[in-house]
Write a protein that holds these residues in place. Structure first.
Motif, mmCIF file in Angstrom:
data_model
loop_
_atom_site.group_PDB
_atom_site.id
_atom_site.type_symbol
_atom_site.label_atom_id
_atom_site.label_comp_id
_atom_site.label_asym_id
_atom_site.label_seq_id
_atom_site.Cartn_x
_atom_site.Cartn_y
_atom_site.Cartn_z
ATOM 1 N N THR A 192 -8.241 -9.481 -4.825
ATOM 2 C CA THR A 192 -7.001 -8.403 -5.167
ATOM 3 C C THR A 192 -7.411 -8.136 -2.973
ATOM 4 O OG1 THR A 192 -8.216 -6.022 -4.983
ATOM 5 C CG2 THR A 192 -7.421 -8.122 -7.246
ATOM 6 N N SER A 193 -5.948 -7.748 -2.843
ATOM 7 C CA SER A 193 -5.160 -6.678 -1.593
ATOM 8 C C SER A 193 -5.433 -5.663 -1.415
ATOM 9 C CB SER A 193 -3.459 -7.054 -1.587
ATOM 10 O OG SER A 193 -3.237 -6.251 0.309
ATOM 11 N N GLN A 199 -4.280 -3.078 -5.522
ATOM 12 C CA GLN A 199 -3.273 -3.454 -6.294
ATOM 13 C C GLN A 199 -3.915 -4.329 -8.118
ATOM 14 O OE1 GLN A 199 -3.893 -8.164 -5.043
ATOM 15 N NE2 GLN A 199 -1.565 -8.082 -4.903
ATOM 16 N N TYR A 236 -3.605 -1.953 -9.998
ATOM 17 C CA TYR A 236 -1.537 -2.515 -10.374
ATOM 18 C C TYR A 236 -1.761 -3.132 -11.456
ATOM 19 C CZ TYR A 236 3.159 -3.718 -10.380
ATOM 20 O OH TYR A 236 5.100 -4.589 -10.557
ATOM 21 N N ARG A 295 -7.866 -6.217 3.851
ATOM 22 C CA ARG A 295 -6.830 -5.689 2.357
ATOM 23 C C ARG A 295 -7.798 -6.916 1.527
ATOM 24 N NH1 ARG A 295 -6.769 -1.839 1.980
ATOM 25 N NH2 ARG A 295 -4.963 -2.701 0.148
ATOM 26 N N LYS A 318 -0.618 -11.494 -10.561
ATOM 27 C CA LYS A 318 -0.567 -11.454 -9.009
ATOM 28 C C LYS A 318 -0.188 -12.924 -8.019
ATOM 29 C CE LYS A 318 -4.223 -11.595 -5.268
ATOM 30 N NZ LYS A 318 -3.620 -11.183 -4.328
ATOM 31 N N ASP A 353 2.438 -12.700 -4.924
ATOM 32 C CA ASP A 353 2.665 -12.949 -3.866
ATOM 33 C C ASP A 353 2.311 -14.349 -3.747
ATOM 34 O OD1 ASP A 353 -0.152 -12.788 -5.134
ATOM 35 O OD2 ASP A 353 -0.551 -10.872 -3.831
#
Length: 478
Positions: free
Chosen positions: A185-186, A190, A193, A331, A349, A353
């Motif tokens: 993940t970032s 994230q 989230y 990140r 995800k 993105d």
């Protein structure tokens, strides 16, 4: 202009300035098209820093009341009274109508000040430049051949990195997992989230720590999740409180930061870790473990066993990242959990993105498998201990009349209780005027009269000077 914002008001200074200018416009004192004073001029007139004026002008601009014209300054909107045919959308209405809520204005204000000015920074939860492995990154970039595809990556993240993360977790944290149970993940933000958006429904109840970083996150309110508080004591949260919340609110998930908790720095006792896992299995409630700091204890004897490493039933969703031990700008974070859950989160995800960029994944993989990673950990553990000890010594020497604090056994945060009744936001404004910044405690907990000082970001030679500037802020208000 005789008016000046009140430093005794509970209303933030920037909001007082917004209200003042808005009234002048509505009353016609600043007619449409009139030029407003520059940011620097207003800052001098109101005796505030320029960042406060920028924040106020940003709010007025978002309301459509002022215009910013490059080379001409700031002026009252010519269309404010509907004098022209061309109408602009009411962007303020759109902004306020969105389902994804913004950060609290004070957080935004702190970030603006950090970006705008050179401050002694006790607010940011990241590593100082002297702890960032720049030499290792330069070596990776100059000595290693990049031969990865530049197309979209696997939805769960680069397979090579996931294999290395699995090996890393087994070696350093005693977590047994495979690449199939990992989602890149970032960062940890994230990861949180995705969990909230994909695994919970509007109206669900969850338990979070009080105080905690999660307390400040708008993502729960954005998803219309009800949060219920678990008080963090000297040994972390009390397992019996989880039972009480389950009986009263039927909580669906528990969010914990058990190792060197943010912001208190406390360590959840081993017996409580074990008990919470037993309750999780008994009640069927998953635990989301956020673990940014377990690799930075200040003693080898400290028990930093994660909940995930003790989990025998697969009840823990484990989140970690490289932000607090390598560099926040990479990140790179990850979630470890049941494959079915990871597949669900990876799909979400990808919708957001289309997968993580290969470049930071490649650098992270090379850094984690290098022999220098272990040396880097020892380095930051030693340097963070020095920073912590210097901060403690400076507080004891200069601020003992104003604060008490818990001494953390690892991590990057020092949680202070204020001995005197002081408005935390007025204290923050006074500190900013003195060139130092911290996080007011009420952003992180339900009680007032606290502050979080983060020593990881502050450069060592500036720590004592930062404490002296904080003392001056206290003196100003008491």
């Amino acid at each position: 202009m005789d008016w000046k914002p009140s430093r005794h008001s509970d209303i933030p200074i920037y909001q007082q300035i917004v209200d003042f200018i808005e009234k002048r416009i509505i009353y016609g004192e600043y007619p449409p098209g009139s030029i407003l004073p520059s940011e620097r001029t207003l800052a001098k007139m109101f005796e505030v820093n320029r960042g406060t004026i920028i924040t106020a002008y940003d709010i007025l601009h978002s309301k459509g009341m002022i215009e910013r014209i490059k080379g001409s300054g700031t002026k009252v909107s010519s269309d404010f009274w509907g004098m022209t045919r061309n109408r602009i959308p009411n962007w303020n209405l759109y902004v306020e109508s969105g389902s994804f809520l913004p950060n609290l204005p004070v957080y935004q204000h702190i970030q603006d000040e950090i970006q705008e000015r050179s401050l002694i920074n006790f607010a940011s939860g990241e590593l100082a430049p002297d702890l960032t492995p720049y030499a290792d990154f330069r070596h990776i970039l100059s000595q290693n051949k990049f031969n990865h595809s530049l197309g979209y990556e696997h939805p769960q993240g680069n397979l090579e990195l996931r294999n290395i993360v699995a090996s890393h977790l087994g070696k350093y944290k005693g977590i047994d997992c495979t690449s199939q149970s990992i989602l890149i993940t970032s960062g940890a933000q994230q990861a949180l989230y995705l969990i909230v958006q994909c695994l919970l429904h509007p109206g669900d109840s969850v338990a979070i720590e009080n105080p905690s970083y999660a307390y400040s996150l708008p993502l729960f309110r954005s998803a219309r999740i009800k949060t219920h508080l678990l008080t963090v004591g000297k040994q972390g949260v009390e397992p019996d409180d989880i039972v009480a919340l389950y009986k009263k609110h039927k909580i669906k998930m528990i969010f914990l930061n058990p190792i060197f908790q943010n912001p208190t720095g406390t360590l959840l006792s081993h017996s409580r870790r074990t008990k919470i896992l037993e309750l999780s299995a008994e009640l069927g409630i998953p635990v989301v473990e956020d673990d940014p700091y377990s690799l930075i204890p200040f003693s080898k004897e400290t028990d930093t066993a994660t909940l995930k490493s003790l989990d025998r039933n697969g009840n823990v969703l484990y989140i970690s990242s490289l932000s607090k031990v390598v560099a926040s700008g990479l990140r790179i974070g990850w979630i470890v959990g049941p494959q079915k859950v990871i597949t669900r989160l990876a799909d979400a995800k990808q919708q957001v993105d289309f997968g993580h960029s290969i470049f930071p994944q490649w650098i992270a993989a090379e850094f984690l498998r290098a022999n220098t990673f272990a040396e880097h950990l020892v380095h930051i553990q030693q340097r963070l201990l020095e920073k912590r000890n210097l901060l403690i010594a400076s507080l004891e020497q200069h601020l003992s009349d104003y604060v008490t604090f818990h001494i953390p056994e690892g991590g990057v945060h020092l949680w202070c209780s204020l001995k005197r009744e002081v408005n935390e936001y007025r204290l923050l404004e006074a500190a900013l005027r003195n060139g130092v910044v911290f996080v007011p405690g009420s952003l992180l907990c339900s009680e007032k009269s606290h502050m979080r000082l983060t020593f990881g970001r502050t450069e060592t030679p500036l720590i004592e000077e930062g404490v002296l500037r904080l003392k001056q802020a206290f003196i100003t208000l008491t």
